[in-house]
Scaffold this motif. Structure first.
Motif, short mmCIF file in Angstrom:
data_model
loop_
_atom_site.label_atom_id
_atom_site.label_comp_id
_atom_site.label_asym_id
_atom_site.label_seq_id
_atom_site.Cartn_x
_atom_site.Cartn_y
_atom_site.Cartn_z
N CYS A 52 0.82 -1.21 0.00
CA CYS A 52 0.00 0.00 0.00
C CYS A 52 0.86 1.27 0.00
O CYS A 52 0.51 2.27 -0.63
CB CYS A 52 -0.93 0.00 1.21
SG CYS A 52 -2.13 -1.35 1.21
N ASP A 104 2.47 1.49 -3.72
CA ASP A 104 1.60 1.60 -4.88
C ASP A 104 0.36 2.44 -4.54
O ASP A 104 -0.58 1.94 -3.90
CB ASP A 104 1.17 0.21 -5.35
CG ASP A 104 0.41 0.25 -6.67
OD1 ASP A 104 0.08 1.36 -7.14
OD2 ASP A 104 0.14 -0.83 -7.23
N PRO A 105 0.32 3.70 -4.96
CA PRO A 105 -0.83 4.57 -4.66
C PRO A 105 -2.15 4.01 -5.20
O PRO A 105 -3.22 4.29 -4.63
CB PRO A 105 -0.47 5.89 -5.35
CG PRO A 105 1.02 5.87 -5.47
CD PRO A 105 1.37 4.43 -5.69
N GLU A 106 -2.11 3.21 -6.27
CA GLU A 106 -3.34 2.66 -6.85
C GLU A 106 -4.02 1.68 -5.89
O GLU A 106 -5.24 1.49 -5.95
CB GLU A 106 -3.02 1.94 -8.17
CG GLU A 106 -2.62 2.87 -9.30
CD GLU A 106 -3.76 3.81 -9.69
OE1 GLU A 106 -4.91 3.33 -9.77
OE2 GLU A 106 -3.49 4.99 -9.91
N LEU A 107 -3.24 1.06 -5.02
CA LEU A 107 -3.82 0.11 -4.08
C LEU A 107 -4.48 0.79 -2.87
O LEU A 107 -5.31 0.18 -2.20
CB LEU A 107 -2.74 -0.85 -3.57
CG LEU A 107 -2.13 -1.82 -4.57
CD1 LEU A 107 -1.05 -2.66 -3.89
CD2 LEU A 107 -3.19 -2.72 -5.19
N GLN A 108 -4.11 2.03 -2.61
CA GLN A 108 -4.54 2.68 -1.39
C GLN A 108 -6.05 2.87 -1.29
O GLN A 108 -6.60 2.98 -0.20
CB GLN A 108 -3.81 4.02 -1.23
CG GLN A 108 -2.32 3.86 -1.04
CD GLN A 108 -1.57 5.18 -1.03
OE1 GLN A 108 -2.18 6.25 -1.05
NE2 GLN A 108 -0.25 5.11 -1.00
N LYS A 109 -6.75 2.87 -2.42
CA LYS A 109 -8.20 3.03 -2.40
C LYS A 109 -8.93 1.69 -2.21
O LYS A 109 -10.15 1.67 -2.02
CB LYS A 109 -8.67 3.66 -3.70
CG LYS A 109 -8.31 2.87 -4.94
CD LYS A 109 -8.68 3.60 -6.21
CE LYS A 109 -8.26 2.79 -7.45
NZ LYS A 109 -8.55 3.51 -8.72
N GLN A 139 -11.99 -7.00 -7.00
CA GLN A 139 -11.33 -6.59 -8.24
C GLN A 139 -10.02 -7.35 -8.42
O GLN A 139 -9.73 -7.88 -9.50
CB GLN A 139 -11.06 -5.09 -8.23
CG GLN A 139 -10.24 -4.60 -9.42
CD GLN A 139 -9.86 -3.13 -9.29
OE1 GLN A 139 -10.52 -2.36 -8.60
NE2 GLN A 139 -8.77 -2.75 -9.95
#
Length: 258
Positions: free
Chosen positions: A84, A87-92, A143
């Motif tokens: 997390c 990778d900023p994409e995983l933070q949501k 997802q």
């Protein structure tokens, strides 16, 4: 399922019983006619050649079928706080939002010749609500589950139900030391992590483990990002394949959960 062996010719499988070359020769020579001897010799020659071709085809079919069967599997365990943070994409996603410390990314199939297949199917997973609840304990984000099924799971030869049930079984069986679920950044020796995993998991050897690390901005040491445990196709711990290799130095950072 037929009890008779299959005769393979020109890539097709038919329900003709296999005969030995000796049996086939005996059928041709069950009677002797000197006027037809030349024709019989020619027929025997053709039969012998066709049988050789058939045997070669059978061998090729068996080898190809063996190559399409995974010999090993690798369970990829993600150090979630580290993933997390990197990778900023995983933070949501839920695994970051809900503060998971460890999650499963995939169960990758390995083949004897070292190949790895991807994206073998675009079929949806269609898990039952009960199985969804079981699997989301170790793979919380639907997802990511769907993406992993299409990229990796669909190439294992398993159905979605069997694939995710296998992941849940392996995850339940593997005991992870509490030192890997720290509330703050901690430096641990790689040898300590491997020894603790072996102590807690009978049968797990150093060759059955792979540790993968990633450079950590602003820090001299890298951060531990994944732990991989390897199995044979009977579900027993086995030596990991050569690639990828462990890339962690003697000491690594365990990123604390926020």
């Amino acid at each position: 399922m037929h009890n008779n062996p299959l005769f393979v010719t020109q890539g097709l499988i038919t329900e003709q019983p296999l005969l030995s070359i000796g049996q086939m020769i005996a059928r041709i020579h069950n009677s002797f006619d000197p006027f037809k001897e030349g024709m019989r010799t020619h027929a025997l020659y053709l039969l012998f050649i066709s049988m050789l071709c058939g045997l070669v085809t059978i061998k090729a079919y068996a080898e190809d079928n063996n190559q399409n069967t995974p010999s090993n599997f690798t369970l990829i365990i993600t150090m979630t706080p580290a993933a997390c943070a990197l990778d900023p994409e995983l933070q949501k996603l839920r695994q970051c939002q809900d503060g998971f410390t460890l999650t499963i990314s995939s169960l990758q199939a390995e083949w004897p010749n070292g190949k790895r297949l991807e994206n073998c199917s675009r079929e949806p997973t269609n898990l039952s609500p009960l199985q969804e609840r079981v699997v989301e304990r170790v793979m919380p984000d639907k997802q990511l589950r769907d993406e992993d099924w299409q990229r990796n799971g669909s190439c294992t030869g398993m159905t979605p139900n069997v694939y995710f049930r296998t992941i849940a079984t392996y995850a339940k069986r593997l005991v992870v030391p509490p030192e890997l679920a720290t509330p703050r950044d901690t430096v641990l020796a790689k040898s300590f992590i491997i020894n603790r995993l072996q102590q807690l998991n009978p049968g797990l050897t150093e060759k059955s483990l792979l540790l993968r690390c990633t450079p950590y901005a602003g820090h001299e040491l890298p951060i531990l990002t994944t732990v991989r445990s390897c199995y044979n196709n009977q579900g027993q711990y086995d030596a990991c394949f050569a690639a990828p290799k462990s890339n962690c130095p003697a000491n690594v950072i365990i990123h604390g959960a926020p």
